[in-house]
Design a protein around this motif. Structure first.
Motif, PDB file in Angstrom:
ATOM      1  N   ASN A 133       0.784  -1.240   0.000  1.00 42.79           N
ATOM      2  CA  ASN A 133       0.000   0.000   0.000  1.00 42.79           C
ATOM      3  C   ASN A 133       0.816   1.290   0.000  1.00 42.79           C
ATOM      4  N   SER A 245      -6.093  -9.968   3.673  1.00 45.17           N
ATOM      5  CA  SER A 245      -5.360  -8.707   3.779  1.00 45.17           C
ATOM      6  C   SER A 245      -4.376  -8.609   2.617  1.00 45.17           C
ATOM      7  N   THR A 246      -4.023  -7.384   2.281  1.00 45.93           N
ATOM      8  CA  THR A 246      -3.032  -7.165   1.215  1.00 45.93           C
ATOM      9  C   THR A 246      -1.755  -7.935   1.540  1.00 45.93           C
ATOM     10  N   TYR A 280      -1.202   0.842  15.009  1.00 43.26           N
ATOM     11  CA  TYR A 280      -1.526  -0.171  13.998  1.00 43.26           C
ATOM     12  C   TYR A 280      -0.486  -0.176  12.874  1.00 43.26           C
ATOM     13  N   HIS A 281      -0.147   1.046  12.380  1.00 46.34           N
ATOM     14  CA  HIS A 281       0.881   1.170  11.344  1.00 46.34           C
ATOM     15  C   HIS A 281       2.167   1.711  11.965  1.00 46.34           C
ATOM     16  N   HIS A 298     -11.221  -8.100   7.463  1.00 46.57           N
ATOM     17  CA  HIS A 298     -10.124  -9.065   7.564  1.00 46.57           C
ATOM     18  C   HIS A 298     -10.210  -9.925   8.821  1.00 46.57           C
TER      19      HIS A 298
END
Ligand code: CTP
Length: 324
Positions: A133, A245-246, A280-281, A298
């Motif tokens: 992403n 998920s990606t 989270y990120h 997800h």
């Protein structure tokens, strides 16, 4: 034979607990990890039953025509996207992964677990680095590395992070980031949701306008309606979320092109193994609370459980503790 029977018995099909009862798992022990070639070959053969990685990674021109009406993986059939002459000209003539094979690959998820991990050098030592992403790397190099050979680019990134390219500043910033990719593969799942139609048009116009300014040239990949192939494979392992998920899709692709796959930034939990709180990120602003938004689509802890089992069986290497 022992291993074969574990596979035959479906060792990767544990009963999945409801998400609310999932707690932070025990950390995989990295120290004595070695690749198990037999298990890896069997895993690849399993995937191959569903996914033709070289073909599924992108449409190629000979498969489509201008005016062809595309549908979406996750939208109702009534939604369509006809392939324009502009988009057609950006579709590669052959698979960007045709006859490609890499030795050690890193797949970098975007989990907060990468913050303060100092995994950058280790990630950059991989022969091929997959990212998700269009995650920012500039300010986080020592923890996430800078090498990028492949990144997914959900068209919604343009809306979320580049203001739909509405101003000269947004356009300049986006152009700068694309140039920095230096010929890496940009994987654009434009046929997942109809909601991305307008952004896909903005994106294709932008690519065409600036095509000549990329040296090496942009290496675009446009997957067709392939998500089902990936979901069908993981369903055989007991995983059936609304959407994979990606990260899970990218890991699946990497397995088909790489001798060895190492995963970083996969940790869908709000605290680290040592119980320090996480975002989270890795690129979230300080103080951002851990999001649970992913639950809408997800099953990240269930995905993680499977990855952890694959780690234990020497099929992939998960890194969830600092690298140095
Ligand atoms: N990931 C993870 N743990 C986190 C955050 C991300 O394991 N705390 C993995 C997931 O596999 C995720 C990938 O890293 O798909 C990339 O992260 P991100 O860009 O945040 O993906 P999402 O926004 O969660 O959404 P999607 O998977 O739908 O693209």
């Amino acid at each position: 034979a022992g291993l074969r029977s574990q596979f035959a018995l479906g060792f990767m099909d544990p009963p999945l607990p409801p998400v609310s009862t999932i707690s932070v798992p025990t950390v995989p022990t990295d120290l004595d990890w070695t690749v198990n070639q037999t298990a890896l070959n069997m895993h690849r053969a399993d995937i191959e039953q569903f996914v033709d990685a070289e073909r599924n990674i992108s449409l190629v021109r000979s498969e489509v025509r201008v005016g062809q009406v595309m549908h979406f993986d996750y939208s109702e059939q009534k939604y369509v996207f006809p392939i324009s002459a502009s988009l057609y000209s950006l579709i590669p003539e052959e698979s960007p992964f045709q006859n490609k094979h890499y030795n050690a690959c890193a797949v970098v998820g975007s989990g907060g677990i990468l913050s303060n991990s100092y995994c950058g050098n280790e990630i950059d030592r991989a022969d091929f680095v997959f990212r998700c992403n269009f995650a920012p790397i500039d300010k986080y190099k020592s923890h996430v590395g800078s090498k990028t050979n492949f990144t997914t680019f959900n068209p919604s990134v343009l809306e979320k992070y580049f203001n739909n390219l509405q101003t000269i500043y947004d356009r300049a910033r986006f152009l700068g980031e694309l140039r920095r990719l230096k010929g890496a593969v940009l994987w654009i799942p434009a046929f997942s949701f109809h909601g991305s139609n307008m952004v896909t048009r903005t994106l294709t116009d932008f690519f065409l306008e600036h095509e000549r300014q990329f040296n090496p040239k942009l290496n675009l990949a446009w997957p067709g309606n392939v998500m089902k192939h990936f979901s069908d494979f993981w369903k055989t392992k007991g995983l059936s979320p609304k959407r994979l998920s990606t990260g899970m899709i990218v890991y699946t692709l990497a397995t088909m092109f790489c001798e060895e796959v190492r995963l970083y930034g996969f940790w869908p939990y709000s605290v680290a193994p040592d119980h320090t709180p996480l975002s989270y990120h890795y690129y979230d602003k300080k103080g951002t609370t851990f999001t649970m938004k992913w639950k809408q689509a997800h099953q990240l802890p269930e995905e993680f459980n499977l990855l952890q089992q694959l780690h234990k069986h020497g099929v992939l290497k998960l890194t969830v503790t600092p690298c140095s």
